[in-house]
Design a protein around this motif. Structure first.
Motif, PDB file in Angstrom:
ATOM      1  N   SER A   1      -5.789   7.657   4.607  1.00 54.77           N
ATOM      2  CA  SER A   1      -5.090   6.378   4.752  1.00 54.77           C
ATOM      3  C   SER A   1      -5.176   5.859   6.180  1.00 54.77           C
ATOM      4  O   SER A   1      -5.316   4.645   6.407  1.00 54.77           O
TER       5      SER A   1
ATOM      6  N   LYS B   1      -4.411  12.978   2.270  1.00 54.22           N
ATOM      7  CA  LYS B   1      -4.078  11.578   2.003  1.00 54.22           C
ATOM      8  C   LYS B   1      -3.710  10.847   3.288  1.00 54.22           C
ATOM      9  O   LYS B   1      -4.067   9.672   3.472  1.00 54.22           O
TER      10      LYS B   1
ATOM     11  N   GLN C   1       0.805  -1.225   0.000  1.00 50.63           N
ATOM     12  CA  GLN C   1       0.000   0.000   0.000  1.00 50.63           C
ATOM     13  C   GLN C   1       0.838   1.274   0.000  1.00 50.63           C
ATOM     14  O   GLN C   1       0.348   2.351   0.323  1.00 50.63           O
TER      15      GLN C   1
ATOM     16  N   HIS D   1      -6.703   2.146   7.034  1.00 51.47           N
ATOM     17  CA  HIS D   1      -5.887   1.055   7.580  1.00 51.47           C
ATOM     18  C   HIS D   1      -5.903   1.002   9.111  1.00 51.47           C
ATOM     19  O   HIS D   1      -5.490  -0.002   9.692  1.00 51.47           O
TER      20      HIS D   1
ATOM     21  N   ILE E   1      -0.893   4.596  10.346  1.00 55.50           N
ATOM     22  CA  ILE E   1      -0.048   5.076   9.257  1.00 55.50           C
ATOM     23  C   ILE E   1       1.365   5.276   9.803  1.00 55.50           C
ATOM     24  O   ILE E   1       1.543   5.725  10.946  1.00 55.50           O
TER      25      ILE E   1
END
Length: 249
Positions: free
Chosen positions: A233, A229, A211, A237, A240
Motif C-alpha cells: 500500500s 499489505k 482506500q 499510494h 500510509i
C-alpha cells in the motif's frame, strides 16, 4: 488580535467534520495548508478537497512546505525539538506574508484530534500567543474509527487500555497489567516482535477513506500478511497511515 484555531478533522473523511469544526473553518481569515515531500502529496490533496467541499476559496489558503526532520543520531528528543522550531518558523512566515497587520483568525487542520499524539499544540506554543488566542476544536480519532470499522469495543468490561506508540512497544515491550493496547505512529511494524500465541490484532489503514483496509485475527498467524499489505500500500499510494489494537485473549 491573532487567533489560532487547531481543528481536528478525523481521518480526512468529510463526514467526520463536526459542526464546530465546520464553523471554525468557515470563519477563518486564513487556513494554513502544509505540504510534505512529493510522496505524500495525496495527503495535502485530502485536506484541500475537504476545504473546497466547505466552500473555502483559494485566496484564503496559505500553502507552505513542511521542513524535514533530521533523523541522524540518537538524540531523538532534540531532533523533534529542532523540527518543531522549524515548523513554527514556517507558520510565522505565512502569517507575516498573509496577515501583515498581525490580526485575524487562522485555522490549521489536524488529523484526528489535536490532543492525541499530535504536536500541533506544542508547535503553537512557540508563536508567543497566550491561551486566549489558541482554540482547539476536537476531532474524531483514528482509534475510534478503527474500533467502529471492526465493530469492537475499545475496552474490556471495567478494564483499562493503553494508547502507546510503536517506538515504545519496541523499546519497552508489553506493559504489565494491561490486556489491550492501541498502537499509533508505528512505521516499523513493531507488532512483528511479539511472539505470544494468544494475541489478537485489529489493524486498519487509510481509515475512513475510499482506500480503507482492515485486517484482524491472531497476530502470530497474520502479522506477515499485514506487513506485506503495508508495504504494498505504501508503494501504491506513496504514504500510509495505519493504527492497530492488540488484545490478549
Amino acid at each position: 488580535m491573532l487567533e489560532l484555531f487547531l481543528i481536528g478533522i478525523g481521518t480526512g473523511n468529510p463526514d467526520h467534520i463536526t459542526r464546530q469544526a465546520e464553523k471554525a473553518i468557515g470563519q477563518a481569515d486564513l487556513v494554513l495548508l502544509p505540504h510534505k515531500e512529493d510522496s505524500k502529496a495525496e495527503l495535502a490533496q485530502v485536506r484541500l478537497t475537504l476545504l473546497q467541499s466547505l466552500g473555502v476559496q483559494e485566496q484564503r489558503i496559505a500553502h507552505f512546505d513542511m521542513p524535514v526532520r533530521r533523523q541522524q543520531g540518537d538524540d531523538y528528543d532534540q531532533q523533534v525539538d529542532e523540527w518543531h522550531d522549524a515548523i513554527a518558523q514556517r507558520w510565522n512566515e505565512c502569517l507575516q506574508a498573509h496577515l501583515p497587520a498581525g490580526s485575524g483568525r487562522v485555522a490549521l487542520l489536524v488529523w484526528g484530534d489535536p490532543a492525541l499524539y499530535d504536536s500541533t499544540l506544542r508547535i503553537a506554543s512557540r508563536l508567543g500567543l497566550n491561551k486566549a488566542q489558541i482554540h482547539v476544536v476536537p476531532g474524531i480519532t483514528s482509534m475510534q474509527v478503527l474500533c467502529s470499522a471492526h465493530g469492537i469495543a475499545l475496552n474490556e468490561i471495567g478494564a483499562p487500555f493503553l494508547v502507546t506508540t510503536g517506538r515504545q512497544l519496541r523499546e519497552s515491550g508489553w506493559p504489565q497489567g494491561i490486556n489491550t493496547l492501541v498502537v499509533m505512529l508505528d512505521g516499523q511494524a513493531s507488532y512483528e516482535q511479539l511472539t505470544e500465541p494468544d494475541i489478537d490484532i485489529f489493524w486498519g489503514a487509510y481509515l475512513g477513506m475510499p482506500q480503507q483496509i482492515l485486517m484482524q485475527g491472531r497476530l502470530a498467524e497474520i502479522k506477515g500478511s499485514i506487513s506485506a499489505k503495508r508495504q504494498q500500500s505504501r508503494q501504491l499510494h506513496g504514504w500510509i497511515m495505519d493504527i492497530y489494537l492488540l488484545r490478549r485473549s
